[in-house]
Design a protein around this motif. Sequence first.
Motif, short mmCIF file in Angstrom:
data_model
loop_
_atom_site.label_atom_id
_atom_site.label_comp_id
_atom_site.label_asym_id
_atom_site.label_seq_id
_atom_site.Cartn_x
_atom_site.Cartn_y
_atom_site.Cartn_z
N GLN A 54 29.74 45.60 49.85
CA GLN A 54 29.27 46.27 48.64
C GLN A 54 30.45 46.70 47.77
N LEU A 55 31.49 47.24 48.40
CA LEU A 55 32.68 47.64 47.66
C LEU A 55 33.36 46.42 47.04
N LEU A 56 33.38 45.30 47.78
CA LEU A 56 33.96 44.07 47.23
C LEU A 56 33.17 43.62 46.00
N LEU A 57 31.86 43.77 46.04
CA LEU A 57 31.02 43.40 44.88
C LEU A 57 31.31 44.32 43.70
N GLU A 58 31.57 45.60 43.98
CA GLU A 58 31.95 46.52 42.90
C GLU A 58 33.26 46.05 42.26
N PHE A 59 34.21 45.66 43.08
CA PHE A 59 35.47 45.14 42.53
C PHE A 59 35.22 43.90 41.69
N SER A 60 34.27 43.05 42.11
CA SER A 60 34.01 41.81 41.36
C SER A 60 33.53 42.12 39.95
N ARG A 61 32.84 43.25 39.80
CA ARG A 61 32.35 43.64 38.47
C ARG A 61 33.44 44.30 37.63
N GLU A 62 34.57 44.64 38.27
CA GLU A 62 35.66 45.34 37.58
C GLU A 62 36.86 44.43 37.30
N LEU A 63 36.68 43.12 37.44
CA LEU A 63 37.81 42.22 37.17
C LEU A 63 38.19 42.35 35.70
N PRO A 64 39.42 42.79 35.42
CA PRO A 64 39.82 42.97 34.02
C PRO A 64 39.78 41.65 33.25
N ASP A 65 39.45 41.73 31.98
CA ASP A 65 39.45 40.54 31.13
C ASP A 65 40.87 40.02 30.98
N VAL A 66 40.97 38.71 30.79
CA VAL A 66 42.26 38.07 30.54
C VAL A 66 42.67 38.41 29.11
N PRO A 67 43.95 38.73 28.86
CA PRO A 67 44.39 39.04 27.50
C PRO A 67 44.06 37.90 26.53
N ALA B 57 43.45 37.25 36.12
CA ALA B 57 42.73 36.24 36.88
C ALA B 57 41.37 35.98 36.26
N THR B 58 40.90 34.76 36.43
CA THR B 58 39.54 34.45 36.05
C THR B 58 38.84 33.87 37.27
N ALA B 59 37.61 34.27 37.46
CA ALA B 59 36.79 33.76 38.56
C ALA B 59 35.35 33.85 38.08
N PRO B 60 34.54 32.85 38.39
CA PRO B 60 33.17 32.84 37.88
C PRO B 60 32.31 33.97 38.46
N PRO B 61 31.42 34.53 37.62
CA PRO B 61 30.52 35.59 38.09
C PRO B 61 29.66 35.16 39.28
N GLU B 62 29.37 33.86 39.37
CA GLU B 62 28.54 33.39 40.49
C GLU B 62 29.32 33.25 41.80
N ALA B 63 30.59 33.65 41.79
CA ALA B 63 31.40 33.68 43.01
C ALA B 63 31.92 35.11 43.21
N PRO B 64 31.00 36.05 43.49
CA PRO B 64 31.40 37.47 43.52
C PRO B 64 32.44 37.83 44.57
N THR B 65 32.43 37.16 45.71
CA THR B 65 33.43 37.48 46.74
C THR B 65 34.83 37.13 46.24
N THR B 66 34.96 35.91 45.75
CA THR B 66 36.24 35.44 45.23
C THR B 66 36.67 36.29 44.04
N ARG B 67 35.72 36.59 43.16
CA ARG B 67 35.99 37.42 41.99
C ARG B 67 36.46 38.82 42.42
N GLY B 68 35.86 39.34 43.48
CA GLY B 68 36.26 40.65 44.02
C GLY B 68 37.69 40.63 44.52
N PHE B 69 38.05 39.57 45.24
CA PHE B 69 39.43 39.45 45.73
C PHE B 69 40.41 39.35 44.56
N ALA B 70 40.04 38.56 43.54
CA ALA B 70 40.92 38.43 42.37
C ALA B 70 41.09 39.78 41.69
N SER B 71 40.01 40.54 41.62
CA SER B 71 40.05 41.86 40.99
C SER B 71 40.93 42.83 41.77
N ILE B 72 40.81 42.81 43.09
CA ILE B 72 41.66 43.68 43.94
C ILE B 72 43.13 43.39 43.66
#
Length: 146
Positions: free
Chosen positions: A27-40, A76-91
């Motif tokens: 669940q925490l990883l999913l929270e991180f996935s929603r917090e991936l900062p936008d690319v400049p 980092a960019t990662a697709p929303p449909e890959a929340p685990t990977t997106r969470g790791f990128a966000s961390i």
Amino acid sequence: MTDSALPAALAEIRDEFLELPESERLQLLLEFSRELPDVPEEYEGHPELAERVAECQSPVYIIVDVAPDGTVAMHATAPPEAPTTRGFASILAQGITGLSADEVLAIPADFPQSIGLTRAVSPLRIAGMTGMLMRAKRQVAAKRTA
């Protein structure tokens, strides 16, 4: 893993995961996935400026900036449909941005294994996060000497 090499931001994130029961860590990883900062803006629509992380099944791209003072920013960019990977990128993006180049290069390679998710996610996903970290470190090393 020795804490001495782990920057405070990443140690905090790791501790946040380890303080939770294993059942709640995803669940925490999913929270991180929603917090991936936008690319400049300067990188928007320019995938050739970013590096694809081949270890990830999903299309994940990273780019690391090293400012003249040595401060690092990871994007980092990662697709929303890959929340685990997106969470790791966000961390990693949140934990690495603001560090010095030396601090980034000193991050232990086993950081992805240290956050308590090895039983919750597949080894392939952990390998993807390790790939992101290794690429970030390589980009920092290359840009610091450039």
